[in-house]
Design a protein around this motif. Structure first.
Motif, mmCIF file in Angstrom:
data_model
loop_
_atom_site.group_PDB
_atom_site.id
_atom_site.type_symbol
_atom_site.label_atom_id
_atom_site.label_comp_id
_atom_site.label_asym_id
_atom_site.label_seq_id
_atom_site.Cartn_x
_atom_site.Cartn_y
_atom_site.Cartn_z
ATOM 1 N N MET A 62 -1.281 4.055 2.166
ATOM 2 C CA MET A 62 -2.711 3.939 2.430
ATOM 3 C C MET A 62 -2.913 3.442 3.865
ATOM 4 N N VAL A 63 -3.490 4.295 4.710
ATOM 5 C CA VAL A 63 -3.807 3.896 6.081
ATOM 6 C C VAL A 63 -5.109 3.100 6.093
ATOM 7 N N THR A 64 -6.089 3.562 5.338
ATOM 8 C CA THR A 64 -7.338 2.838 5.082
ATOM 9 C C THR A 64 -7.617 2.943 3.584
ATOM 10 N N ASP A 65 -8.798 2.513 3.146
ATOM 11 C CA ASP A 65 -9.143 2.616 1.730
ATOM 12 C C ASP A 65 -9.194 4.060 1.244
ATOM 13 N N ASN A 66 -9.414 5.025 2.163
ATOM 14 C CA ASN A 66 -9.560 6.422 1.762
ATOM 15 C C ASN A 66 -8.586 7.371 2.443
ATOM 16 N N ILE A 67 -7.932 6.960 3.501
ATOM 17 C CA ILE A 67 -7.029 7.828 4.252
ATOM 18 C C ILE A 67 -5.584 7.505 3.893
ATOM 19 N N THR A 68 -4.807 8.547 3.572
ATOM 20 C CA THR A 68 -3.391 8.382 3.262
ATOM 21 C C THR A 68 -2.548 9.222 4.212
ATOM 22 N N ALA A 69 -1.277 8.828 4.368
ATOM 23 C CA ALA A 69 -0.304 9.599 5.141
ATOM 24 C C ALA A 69 0.965 9.688 4.317
ATOM 25 N N PRO B 186 0.796 -1.237 0.000
ATOM 26 C CA PRO B 186 0.000 0.000 0.000
ATOM 27 C C PRO B 186 0.829 1.288 0.000
ATOM 28 N N PHE B 187 2.080 1.246 -0.460
ATOM 29 C CA PHE B 187 2.926 2.432 -0.443
ATOM 30 C C PHE B 187 3.165 2.960 -1.858
ATOM 31 N N LEU B 188 3.433 4.268 -1.924
ATOM 32 C CA LEU B 188 3.772 4.940 -3.170
ATOM 33 C C LEU B 188 5.040 5.751 -2.933
ATOM 34 N N ILE B 189 6.083 5.485 -3.727
ATOM 35 C CA ILE B 189 7.312 6.276 -3.697
ATOM 36 C C ILE B 189 7.295 7.180 -4.920
ATOM 37 N N TYR B 190 7.434 8.494 -4.717
ATOM 38 C CA TYR B 190 7.209 9.425 -5.819
ATOM 39 C C TYR B 190 8.240 10.552 -5.852
ATOM 40 N N ALA B 191 8.352 11.174 -7.026
ATOM 41 C CA ALA B 191 9.102 12.412 -7.224
ATOM 42 C C ALA B 191 8.122 13.484 -7.665
#
Length: 222
Positions: free
Chosen positions: A177-184, A138-143
């Motif tokens: 993704m902390v939940t289906d709709n909440i991100t940190a 559930p992680f995204l690494i981005y620039a």
């Protein structure tokens, strides 16, 4: 002739025994296992596609070019919003943010050959940026990178002046993704606001400002 009869009798006795042995082997042999099914490749889950918005809190530190001894730093906060599109494990999108900062620093500057104390500070700021990254759900690494603007102000004993500085910002981060709709998220950015002209009490000067920031944010995916 008698030998032929004996040979025929022996063959007649052996054939049933041999047939029985083959039949027993056929009954006792286990059936062959069915061929294994080909593995099925699961398609990546499209977690990131869609609009989102959130808030952030950060720590900024920077440098005003014309102020000797300047050590600007402070806290910043604001909101961001954007849209992501995911294909396979790749995510692209666009994002804008708007915030306010209490970043300030002071030191010594020269005005018309006279040394004076000067304070530089940044207030309202914002940016419009592109984002691109790789999803390891559930992680995204981005620039990220784009255009940045900020209200830069200089203060002296005899007055002040401000300008809307325009520059660029680049950085990157990790979001989960902390939940289906909440991100940190946790993000680092470097921003160069370029050089602008200022005039305080009839004395003109040019100054540039660049800064680093680390931001933590919480978002909602719609």
């Amino acid at each position: 002739m008698r030998a032929l009869k004996l040979a025929g009798l022996a063959t007649a006795m052996v054939l049933p025994l041999t047939a029985g042995a083959f039949a027993a082997d056929a009954i006792m042999a286990p059936p062959s296992p069915p061929p294994a099914a080909a593995p099925v490749q699961a398609a990546p889950v499209q977690l990131w596609t869609g609009p989102y918005a959130g808030v952030f809190l950060g720590y900024n530190w920077g440098d005003h070019e014309d102020i000797i001894g300047d050590d600007s730093d402070g806290i910043s906060g604001g909101a961001y919003a954007g849209y992501n599109y995911q294909f396979d494990n790749f995510v692209v999108g666009a994002e804008a943010d708007l915030g306010y900062s209490d970043v300030s620093g002071d030191g010594i500057a020269s005005v018309a050959g006279v040394t004076t104390a000067r304070e530089g500070e940044m207030g309202l700021f914002g940016s419009v940026r592109a984002r691109a990254g790789v999803a390891f759900n559930p992680f995204l690494i981005y620039a990220t990178g784009g255009v940045a603007v900020a209200d830069i102000e200089y203060n002296q004993f005899d007055g002040s002046d401000s300008s809307t500085a325009v520059g660029y910002t680049v950085g990157g981060g990790v979001e989960g993704m902390v939940t289906d709709n909440i991100t940190a998220r946790l993000e680092y950015r470097y921003t160069d606001y370029g050089s602008d002209d200022y005039n305080i009490n009839g004395n003109s000067f040019s100054s540039a400002y660049d800064e680093h920031s680390v931001r933590a944010g919480v978002g909602f995916k719609f």
